[in-house]
Each structure stands twice: as structure tokens, then as C-alpha cells.
Motif scaffolding. Sequence first.
Motif, short mmCIF file in Angstrom:
data_model
loop_
_atom_site.label_atom_id
_atom_site.label_comp_id
_atom_site.label_asym_id
_atom_site.label_seq_id
_atom_site.Cartn_x
_atom_site.Cartn_y
_atom_site.Cartn_z
N ARG A 129 0.84 -1.21 0.00
CA ARG A 129 0.00 0.00 0.00
C ARG A 129 0.87 1.26 0.00
O ARG A 129 0.57 2.24 -0.69
N ASP A 168 -6.44 -5.35 -1.77
CA ASP A 168 -7.83 -4.92 -2.01
C ASP A 168 -8.03 -4.45 -3.44
O ASP A 168 -8.61 -3.39 -3.70
N MET A 269 -16.06 -5.24 -1.48
CA MET A 269 -16.37 -4.68 -0.16
C MET A 269 -17.41 -5.52 0.56
O MET A 269 -17.32 -5.73 1.77
N ASP A 368 -10.32 0.70 5.99
CA ASP A 368 -10.51 -0.39 5.04
C ASP A 368 -10.69 -1.73 5.73
O ASP A 368 -11.13 -2.69 5.11
N ASP A 369 -10.30 -1.80 7.00
CA ASP A 369 -10.40 -3.05 7.77
C ASP A 369 -11.47 -2.95 8.84
O ASP A 369 -11.43 -3.67 9.84
#
Length: 377
Positions: A129, A168, A269, A368-369
Motif C-alpha cells: 500500500r 484490495d 467490499m 478499510d479493515d
Amino acid sequence: MDQAQGFTPQPLPPWHRAVLKVGSSLLTTPDGALTEVHAQALASFVARSRDAGREVVIVSSGAVAAGRGLARPDRSTGLPGRQALAALGQTRLVALWQGLLSVPVAQVLLTHDDLRHRRRYLNARATLRELLALGTVPVVNENDTVAVDELKLGDNDNLAAIVAALVDADVLLIASDVAGLFTADPRTDAQARPVQDIPALATSSFATAGGAGSKAGTGGMRTKLEAATKAAAAGIETVLFDGRDPACVARLAAGTLTGTRLRAPQSRMAARKYWLRHTPPIGRVLVDAGAAQALQTRGASLLPGGVVGAEGEFTRGDVIEIGDGQTVFARGIAQYAASDVRRIARLHTRDIEAVLGYSYGETVVHRDDLVTLGTEP
């Protein structure tokens, strides 16, 4: 039959971040030397995608094949020989991609152990990332030099699916030396017909896939379908296309697929949220009213300044509950162990490293988690 014929152009699924898997057959000559012939069009696709504001991670085979072109033939047999070939060829492989791209290329070597061990998994994800945030193009390969299992048939196809989930990604793009999935092997069956779209992967789909695809590579269509199955489980769609066809790759850059689209049963998602909602939590982080509101209404990450305490004993990577002392309203993946959370609670993010002696980033739980708990499934 001409494999490029019969596939009707169709839109690519919407995407912002993609993993592009490139096999050895697209990067090497029959004698094992690296070549830019097909890589040029693929690099152009990456560049055009980046110009459009998108991100691409490349999973590239070819190190062993490239090393074979540099070594003495009598010294390249057996597992140690192949591991040595990987070491020889890896630098050439990264140099090839760097020579075709105007932005920095970052080499990332992974093994299955890196992806099975939760802490190493999170570290790998954080690194990838950050590399994307820095504007680089990560080039991922298996660390064949030290890993035994990673030299098995087609493993980079499956590695690409794992990397897609790791970062992701919205879509997994598999560049192959065939145009897509067929009802039979088009190299041996003149009646083979192209398969445009697979709404949901089924076991019957694997019957149309053969074994190894080429001498240079280690996988065939079967491993690509296995990879697509893994990606689909994470809510990621997969597309298969002919990486040897510059026109096909150019259409891909324009948002049009000429190949096979393998759909996921649910969105990325939705798959992630479902997993978080249904994974038993290990412990709990308590937050103040301001953090509770930010998490529930603004989709924010949980920072240490909003934390007031931690209950239970959990480690980095565990699924935890988040509550305000009266109500549990969210679940997420902890970036720090419970003992660390207690030490950095109420502190500013800039103080994390000073207090702990290290830092896994500024968030206790990244947005995001994290999923808020409501009535949706």
C-alpha cells in the motif's frame, strides 16, 4: 482456429486498483532469454492506467526462465539449480520492467509463509500500500530462491489472486498466451468455442482447462481458474486475455475486454464486510464519544487519540470489537496488540514510535479493515 476470433468485446468491470499477472511465456523467447516483445504493450497498459489515476500491481513470472538463459545447461537441474536460476534471473526481470516504465519499479518477493503468517501478511500489505501511495509500480514474484513449494505448477497464478486480496484490488487481470477460456483446448480441438462470461465459477468450468501452458511457464488454464476462484471468494473479478495481442491489450487500456470475464458472486467490499461481520472477535477496543461518531458517521479510521482502553488479549491482525463501553458498534482488524493499544491510548499518532519503539502506522484500525454493525448482512 484463430483464438482472437469469436470473442466479442465487452466492458471491463469498473476498477481503480488492479493486479496484472504476466506469465513466463509472454516475457521469454523459446531459448529462455528475456524479451520485450509482448511486455511493451503490457507496460503501455500500465502507464495509460496510471495516467487515468489508477493503480496497478504486477505479478510477474519469468525469473527462472531468464536465469536459465544465463546459466550452464549442466548446472541448472534439480531444485537447487532452479533456485539458483531464480536468483540469476530476478534482477534481469525487474530491469526489464523498469526499462519499460518511466516511474520507479519496486521489487517485492513473497513466499506462502509471508501470506499465511498474519503479522507478515499485514506487513506485506502495508508495504504494498505504501509503495502504491509513493507512486511506484510494485513488481511481485515468489521468492523462488529460498522457497521450495513456490516452484510448483502454476503457483504465480494463485499468488496473483492472493496479492489481489492482499491489496484490495478491484480486478485481477491475467495476461496469457491464449485469448481466454474455451469449451475445449483450441490447440487440439477445432470445435473449441470461446467462453465470454462465467457468472459464477463452478466445478464444471475446470473441465475445459488443460495442464501446463508452455515450456517456459509453470501453469496452464486450470491454475488460472483456480486463481479466479480464490479472487472471487474475496469479491474480486478476474479477466483472462491474450497478452501476445497488442490490439487486445490496447483495447484493455481503453476499458474493453476481448477475452473471458469471470465474475465474483458479490462485490469486494461486500465480501470483506461479510467476513468481518461473521468472524468471531478476539477482544475489544473502547473509544470515546468523538471517535464513536467519526467511525459510525464519517467512515473514519480509528486513531489512538480516540481510544480509552482495550479489553481481552489480542494480537496484531486479530478481529476485534469496537465499542463505547455501552454499545458495540463495529468490528475491525487490529493493527496493534492489546498491550500496545493500552500504551498508546489517548496519544497523538506522532507519539506511537516514541512510546513503543516501533510503529505499524498511525491507525489502531484502518477504515478499510473496519465495518460498522447494523441490520445489513
